[in-house]
Design a protein around this motif. Structure first.
Motif, PDB file in Angstrom:
ATOM      1  N   LEU A 419      41.578  43.278  36.017  1.00 34.69           N
ATOM      2  CA  LEU A 419      41.222  41.931  36.467  1.00 34.69           C
ATOM      3  C   LEU A 419      39.826  41.499  36.045  1.00 34.69           C
ATOM      4  CD1 LEU A 419      42.645  42.002  40.123  1.00 34.69           C
ATOM      5  CD2 LEU A 419      43.762  41.193  38.033  1.00 34.69           C
ATOM      6  N   ASP A 422      34.360  40.139  38.008  1.00 37.26           N
ATOM      7  CA  ASP A 422      34.173  39.003  38.904  1.00 37.26           C
ATOM      8  C   ASP A 422      35.361  38.807  39.834  1.00 37.26           C
ATOM      9  OD1 ASP A 422      31.683  38.535  37.839  1.00 37.26           O
ATOM     10  OD2 ASP A 422      32.390  37.029  36.409  1.00 37.26           O
ATOM     11  N   ARG A 423      36.568  38.978  39.352  1.00 39.00           N
ATOM     12  CA  ARG A 423      37.743  38.807  40.203  1.00 39.00           C
ATOM     13  C   ARG A 423      37.809  39.901  41.276  1.00 39.00           C
ATOM     14  NH1 ARG A 423      42.269  37.287  35.560  1.00 39.00           N
ATOM     15  NH2 ARG A 423      41.626  35.088  35.297  1.00 39.00           N
ATOM     16  N   LEU A 447      45.861  37.500  43.063  1.00 41.96           N
ATOM     17  CA  LEU A 447      45.379  38.270  41.903  1.00 41.96           C
ATOM     18  C   LEU A 447      46.223  39.506  41.625  1.00 41.96           C
ATOM     19  CD1 LEU A 447      41.529  38.013  42.500  1.00 41.96           C
ATOM     20  CD2 LEU A 447      42.927  36.742  40.849  1.00 41.96           C
TER      21      LEU A 447
END
Length: 475
Positions: A419, A422-423, A447
């Motif tokens: 991912l 940041d995610r 996500l």
């Protein structure tokens, strides 16, 4: 009826001295008792006994070289062996705080051995004949080379027979716990905060590695510790000792003790400096630092049991609080930490004493060896007690650990390759702010699905990524 006197009068070069009638020391020791009325700290018995070994080896070497006749040598040997065996521990009353060369303790040994030898030959204590403390017991020797020789002998024996067995016991006990806890996943901590998964076994393997390195450091100094100053006599030149006395002496010590001792090729160095002993203290200082780390980690991981970390279960030592019934404390760990503090302080004293060589003689020998031997003693005893009374019976709270792992925010770190940083940071922020598990936060943010999260976030695999999730005992 006349009662036997409780004192005897003994004479030396400075005149008569009153000595308790049942004491085997002589005039010089009695005079030193009066002069050095400082504190209560006495040199440890292991040093006293090492003097017995040193005088025994010296008598044999002198006889071998033809400077001590057979009958006198045999008497000195027999008396010195009794000192070595501990039969005269109570006849060494002098404090640490004496002449920096240790002259008074060397004379204490000479006098006790001479008096005992004469007694065995049928003479009264204090006669100084046929065995004389200086002419025979101290033959081919000076305090200046005898005391540092005894310092090396005593330290080498204490390391071999006391400290190293205790350290090996602690290492093996920690290593056994590493194996026992190798399947238990926990959350690691950096900066005192939650990090990523590891196993309890990995933590204990690190503890065992610290002790193993400490053992290596102690063993590494041995070759320098086995170099003896004996034979240097007054300043290192060997005045009043026959050529070959140093080699004969070392051969006798080796045969008696099993230590692979050799003559110091520079007697001047062996008497004016004590770098090898400072080096030993340095190794002990590192061990003390390791002990503080290990003991504190274990007691913190066992804190609670209900309102702390509570991951380890500290064994019951039968002790409790004076006011809180049933309270269980990590007392053994605290004792080891305090012993380690003492070693750290002792190392400062040993360093200062080691730096106190002035020209051809170090004049801080008694305080140096007092502190060094105390460090060996408390580290050995502390390590043994810690291994047997705490580490051996340690357990883990598997339910607490499993709950911690399931709720750990930074399990989401395993999602970063998929991912991006940041995610994953968004997942951990949401989980933290809303009191969610990272799994629930990832799903809520869209996500990852539950199936995707479970496939990518495997605490077991995260604990040993290089082994593909397998907990390698040698990792």
């Amino acid at each position: 009826m006349t009662q036997p006197s409780t004192i005897r009068i003994e004479h030396d070069a400075f005149g008569p001295v009153e000595i308790p009638a049942d004491r085997y020391w002589g005039a010089q020791t009695q005079r030193a008792l009066d002069v050095f009325a400082i504190g209560e700290e006495r040199l440890p018995t292991c040093l006293v006994r090492a003097f017995g070994l040193q005088k025994l080896a010296a008598a044999r070497a002198n006889h071998r070289l033809g400077v001590l006749e057979a009958s006198l040598a045999a008497a000195v040997e027999a008396a010195a062996r009794e000192v070595w065996e501990g039969r005269f521990d109570g006849h060494f009353p002098l404090v640490v705080w004496q002449t920096g060369s240790g002259t008074q303790t060397n004379m204490n040994a000479n006098e006790v051995i001479a008096n005992r030898a004469n007694e065995c030959l049928g003479h009264a204590l204090g006669t100084r004949s046929p065995v004389h403390p200086n002419d025979h017991v101290n033959r081919s020797q000076s305090s200046n080379d005898s005391f540092p020789t005894v310092m090396h002998l005593c330290t080498a024996l204490e390391l071999r027979d006391r400290l190293l067995p205790a350290l090996r016991l602690l290492h093996d006990t920690l290593a056994a716990k590493a194996v026992a806890f190798d399947d238990v996943v926990k959350i690691g901590r950096t900066h005192l905060m939650d990090a990523v998964p590891m196993t309890v076994g990995q933590a204990f393997r690190a503890f065992a590695a610290q002790v193993a390195s400490g053992i290596e450091r102690v063993e590494a100094v041995a070759p320098r510790l086995h170099r003896l100053a004996q034979g240097g006599t007054a300043v290192g030149s060997g005045l009043n000792a026959l050529p070959g006395f140093d080699a004969a002496f070392c051969a006798e010590v080796a045969a008696l003790s099993g230590l692979p001792v050799i003559p110091n090729p520079s007697k001047f160095e062996g008497m004016g400096a004590h770098d090898a002993l400072v080096e030993v203290s340095g190794a002990l200082n590192v061990l003390a630092v390791s002990a503080i780390k290990i003991a504190n980690d274990i007691r913190l991981l066992g804190s609670g049991p209900r309102c702390g970390l509570g991951e380890l279960v500290i064994p019951d030592d039968g002790l409790s609080s004076s006011i809180m019934p049933g309270k269980r404390n990590a007392t053994v760990a605290e004792a080891l930490v305090q012993a380690a503090f003492q070693v750290v302080g002792n190392h400062a004293t040993v360093s200062a004493a080691g730096a106190s060589g002035t020209f051809e003689l170090n004049v801080a020998k008694p305080v140096l060896i007092h502190n060094l031997l105390q460090s060996i003693r408390v580290l050995a005893d502390g390590s043994r007690v810690f291994a047997l009374r705490l580490v051996r019976d340690l357990d883990v709270d598997r339910d607490r650990l499993a709950g911690n792992v399931a709720n750990a925010l930074l399990l989401a770190t395993a999602l970063t390759p998929t991912l991006g940083y940041d995610r994953v940071a968004a997942i951990t922020r949401k989980a933290m702010s809303e009191g969610l598990t990272p799994r629930a936060a990832a799903i809520a943010l869209g996500l990852a699905t539950g199936e995707e999260y479970d496939r990518l976030v495997d605490p077991v695999a995260m604990a040993s990524p290089a082994a593909g999730g397998r907990r390698d005992p040698d990792a």
